[in-house]
Scaffold this active site. Structure first.
Site, PDB file in Angstrom:
ATOM      1  N   GLU A 113      11.071 -76.671   5.748  1.00 15.62           N
ATOM      2  CA  GLU A 113       9.965 -77.459   5.260  1.00 15.62           C
ATOM      3  C   GLU A 113       9.592 -79.005   6.286  1.00 15.62           C
ATOM      4  OE1 GLU A 113      12.646 -75.886   1.783  1.00 15.62           O
ATOM      5  OE2 GLU A 113      12.830 -76.354   4.087  1.00 15.62           O
ATOM      6  N   ALA A 145      30.815 -44.480  16.777  1.00 13.31           N
ATOM      7  CA  ALA A 145      29.932 -43.702  17.233  1.00 13.31           C
ATOM      8  C   ALA A 145      30.756 -42.065  17.325  1.00 13.31           C
ATOM      9  CB  ALA A 145      29.583 -44.053  18.977  1.00 13.31           C
ATOM     10  N   ARG A 199      26.228 -57.688  18.114  1.00 17.22           N
ATOM     11  CA  ARG A 199      27.648 -58.470  18.277  1.00 17.22           C
ATOM     12  C   ARG A 199      26.810 -60.115  18.547  1.00 17.22           C
ATOM     13  NH1 ARG A 199      31.011 -55.331  22.812  1.00 17.22           N
ATOM     14  NH2 ARG A 199      31.500 -53.490  21.637  1.00 17.22           N
ATOM     15  N   ARG A 241      27.608 -58.619  26.980  1.00 20.15           N
ATOM     16  CA  ARG A 241      27.416 -58.540  28.533  1.00 20.15           C
ATOM     17  C   ARG A 241      26.187 -57.703  28.816  1.00 20.15           C
ATOM     18  NH1 ARG A 241      31.661 -55.606  26.966  1.00 20.15           N
ATOM     19  NH2 ARG A 241      31.720 -53.459  27.560  1.00 20.15           N
TER      20      ARG A 241
END
Length: 309
Positions: free
Chosen positions: A53, A159, A188, A211
């Site tokens: 605001e 995975a 991450r 990375r």
């Protein structure tokens, strides 16, 4: 789409820009509209600095100040009513003399929780609450979960191969492709902490860094066998950790699922197969698919813990 929804969507777009800088504060966007035209907008850029605001009012040009008495300010989260690192935004709105305030959702933080709305109403300002409420709550799901559940927002992530294994006969296996690896590192950078189990840490020595993206590395945690999950949740809450990624093995994931400590599950499936290994964790019955996307020949499914999300 109504006018209120149109401008609230703009608030959400602006708010999302604060995903890294605003933490641990919520992401908030604000838009000031007069005579069908946006005359000022802003978002909470960085914790400790001006709220959405404040930045929206600062963006109003001097020649448009006279329009504020007939203006509506749209805010994705209830304006604060307390003194923290900055003065109350509700007081600023009252001082600026706007006619109407449209709020996406109420702030769950104990210092606010409807007080900002009541302060505005007591000053004679028309207030509308709940425009795109679910979208506004979802944007700040980490902040909301932390304050309501007294634990971080928890993302379980793994995975797996096409035939349902997370390793190759007990040996570490690179399953992600370049795109999904980059997405993992982006995630991450957006979360406070990341956790693996003791076995994964000893066997794979994962770096758990960003990375392949940019931004801060999450706090690295290793779950030991002698640490009960409720104690861990309390410790993370006390240390202000609002979000946690779990990237451990099957046992670690299933311990979180069994304890009910999860909000989101992200499963990547690759086209490769192996002759055997550790089976992927069993998805909980209450998990519902929120999103399914393809990245090359890999599929990413995002599941949530309840249908209303």
């Amino acid at each position: 789409m109504s006018e209120d929804e149109k401008y609230m969507r703009r608030c959400l777009q602006l708010a999302a820009n604060g995903i890294q800088g605003a933490r641990p504060n919520p992401m908030v966007g604000a838009v000031i509209v007069a005579n069908g035209r946006i005359i000022g907008e802003g978002y909470h850029v960085r914790c400790g600095e001006g709220h959405a605001e404040v930045n929206a009012f600062a963006a109003v040009r001097p020649e448009d100040e006279r329009l504020l008495k007939d203006a509506t300010i749209y805010v994705s989260l209830e304006p604060c009513s307390h003194y923290g690192k900055t003065p109350p935004c509700a007081d600023l709105i009252i001082k600026k003399g706007v006619r109407r305030v449209v709020v996406g959702c109420i702030d769950p933080f104990a210092e606010v929780q409807g007080r900002g709305v009541r302060k505005l109403q007591n000053a004679g300002i028309e207030v509308t609450v709940g425009v795109l409420e679910k979208e506004c709550q979802w944007l700040n799901r980490r902040f909301f979960t932390y304050h309501r559940e007294h634990r971080p927002y928890i993302i379980l992530k793994w995975a797996q191969t096409a035939n349902g294994f997370i390793d190759d006969n007990g040996q570490a296996l690179l399953i992600s492709n370049e795109q999904t690896q980059m997405l993992s590192h982006q995630l991450r950078a957006e979360e406070d902490a990341i956790l693996v189990g003791h076995t994964t840490d000893v066997r794979e020595h994962p770096q758990l860094t960003v990375r392949h993206w940019h931004g801060p590395n999450p706090k690295r945690l290793v779950l030991t066998h002698d640490r009960p999950l409720p104690q861990l949740m309390d410790d993370l809450y006390q240390h202000g950790i609002q979000s946690l990624i779990v990237e451990g093995g099957r046992q670690t994931h299933e311990s979180f699922i069994a304890a009910g400590f999860w909000d989101e599950i992200r499963v990547e499936t690759a086209p490769m197969t192996v002759s055997g290994g550790t089976p992927a964790p069993q998805l909980p019955a209450e998990a519902t698919i929120y999103e399914k996307k393809s990245y090359g020949d890999h599929t990413l499914i995002v599941l949530h813990s309840s249908p209303e999300r």
